[in-house]
Motif scaffolding. Structure first.
Motif: not given
Length: 446
Positions: A206-211, A415-422, A440-446
């Protein structure tokens, strides 16, 4: 001769009508995808089967029309009429199957269940975690019990920093829709202070960021604020000429601070009080916001307050603090922009140690901009927490800090996003440290 051509045109019209009926039913199922996944799956299967049958019927109609055009009218008429009758019967049956599902009563469509999952990798400085990680597997259910009674249950599986898998019932709330301006909830819910805590739950996609902002983490992840409340919550809104006024009022159990080693101190975590308040104390609060329309469409501003008497898990009356939290927030979520700013103030009173009142503050600002499937963003966080205030001093995460996060999100689909955060974090109290992390994060919803 009209006797020959009429059956063909009639069958073609019925084929188009059946196709439209199936398409409408499928669209209806897709529009309800977030509330009835089982029904959508059933409709998709029916659509596939129906389209195959209709395509076959269409080919038969075309063959019939071609043969009828070359045949004598008197001989072709009986065959065309029989074929037309057969096609009409099959199309009517298909329409009936579609309508039976699309008009089925809500209570017969099964239980609505959705979920989120994420995995990733983190690389940190020395003495910081490095390697792959399993994030959260989060399920939530939204059953309805008639027109007015509804519920929301959220079950979350997650791993701690020690690698231990735990299960939490993060939300379990039953609500009653009093009117279009008020819904009353009872149970465990996300405490409606500020913006982030209710806008983003445990599903990372749901959120743009990882943390999350560090001070807004959930209690079991080191959060220093009562992110969950068990009690009563009234929420709603009223439309105005220029926008909408939204509100939240709530009352519930006061949390306690569970101390790891009372002789050492400073390693406690908040306990939301799932089975009642240990010292019979209560949390009271409210959140008021205004969502603009017209020239300021996309802007929302809000203010919130919270008051709670919070003690630790020692004997009653020891280390008791009157928590007074207040703040304001602003968001702009329009034209591919994501702007979120929140500020929190604390005026806590020591009720047992005689150290008086203590002032602290916390806040963050995050700005992101979407370009196609890409969303770069930046966030800055800062807290200044008085270490003479036992409420913060007793908690393991109750230290002042500054953090900068620079990140990027790519959406493969909705429904699917990959993220990178420094991330760079600086613990600013005496004896603090500074450390860097790359997530890094690979996040999905279903």
């Amino acid at each position: 001769m009209t006797i020959i051509s009429s059956p063909g045109r009639s069958a073609t019209a019925r084929w188009r009508r059946a196709t439209l009926a199936v398409a409408c039913a499928f669209a209806f199922g897709s529009a309800q995808a977030q509330t009835a996944p089982d029904r959508v799956s059933e409709l998709e299967q029916l659509l596939k089967q129906s389209l195959q049958q209709i395509e076959s019927l269409k080919q038969r109609v075309q063959q019939l029309e071609s043969k009828s055009a070359a045949a004598k009218p008197a001989a072709a008429a009986p065959a065309a009429a029989a074929a037309s009758a057969e096609i009409t019967e099959k199309i009517t049956a298909l329409e009936g199957q579609v309508n039976a599902i699309s008009t089925r009563p809500e209570e017969d469509r099964g239980l609505d269940m959705h979920g989120f999952a994420d995995v990733g990798f983190v690389a940190g400085d020395k003495n910081r975690p490095t390697g792959g990680y399993m994030g959260k597997l989060d399920f939530y259910l939204t059953p309805k019990f008639g027109d007015r009674v509804k519920a929301l249950m959220e079950l979350n599986f997650e791993t701690s920093e020690e690698g231990v898998v735990s299960t939490d019932v993060e939300r379990m709330q039953i609500g009653y829709t009093v009117s279009e301006n008020l819904t009353a909830w009872a149970g465990r819910f996300h405490t409606p202070f500020g913006y982030w805590n209710t806008a983003f739950h445990h599903g990372a996609q749901l959120q743009t960021s990882i943390l999350r902002p560090k001070f807004l983490e959930f209690e079991d992840a080191g959060g220093i604020l009562p992110a969950h409340t068990v009690g009563l919550w009234g929420t709603g809104g009223i439309k105005t000429a220029g926008g909408r006024v939204g509100y939240d009022l709530y009352a519930g159990n006061s949390p306690t601070i569970d101390l790891g080693d009372p002789s050492v101190g400073g390693d406690g975590t908040l306990n939301p009080g799932l089975h009642g308040s240990k010292y019979r104390n209560a949390t009271l609060g409210g959140n008021l916001n205004y969502n603009f329309r017209g020239d300021l469409n996309g802007f929302t501003v809000g203010a919130h307050v919270l008051s709670s008497r919070i003690g630790d898990d020692l004997a009653a009356g020891q280390n008791l603090t009157q928590l007074r939290m207040y703040g304001a927030w602003l968001t702009y979520l329009e034209n591919d922009w994501e702007v979120m700013v929140e500020g929190y103030g604390f005026r806590n009173n020591d009720l047992s140690g005689g150290t008086g009142s203590h002032t602290s503050s916390a806040g963050y600002a995050q700005v992101g901009r979407t370009f196609g499937n890409n969303t770069p963003f930046v966030r800055f966080e800062k807290t200044k927490l008085d270490q003479n205030d036992q409420y913060f001093a007793q908690q393991a995460s109750g230290r002042s800090y500054e953090r900068t996060a620079l990140g990027w999100r790519y959406d493969f689909n909705p429904k699917t996003a990959i993220k990178l955060e420094a991330v760079t974090t600086n613990l600013t109290d005496p004896g603090g440290e500074r450390y860097n992390e790359l997530w890094t994060q690979f996040a999905v919803r279903f």
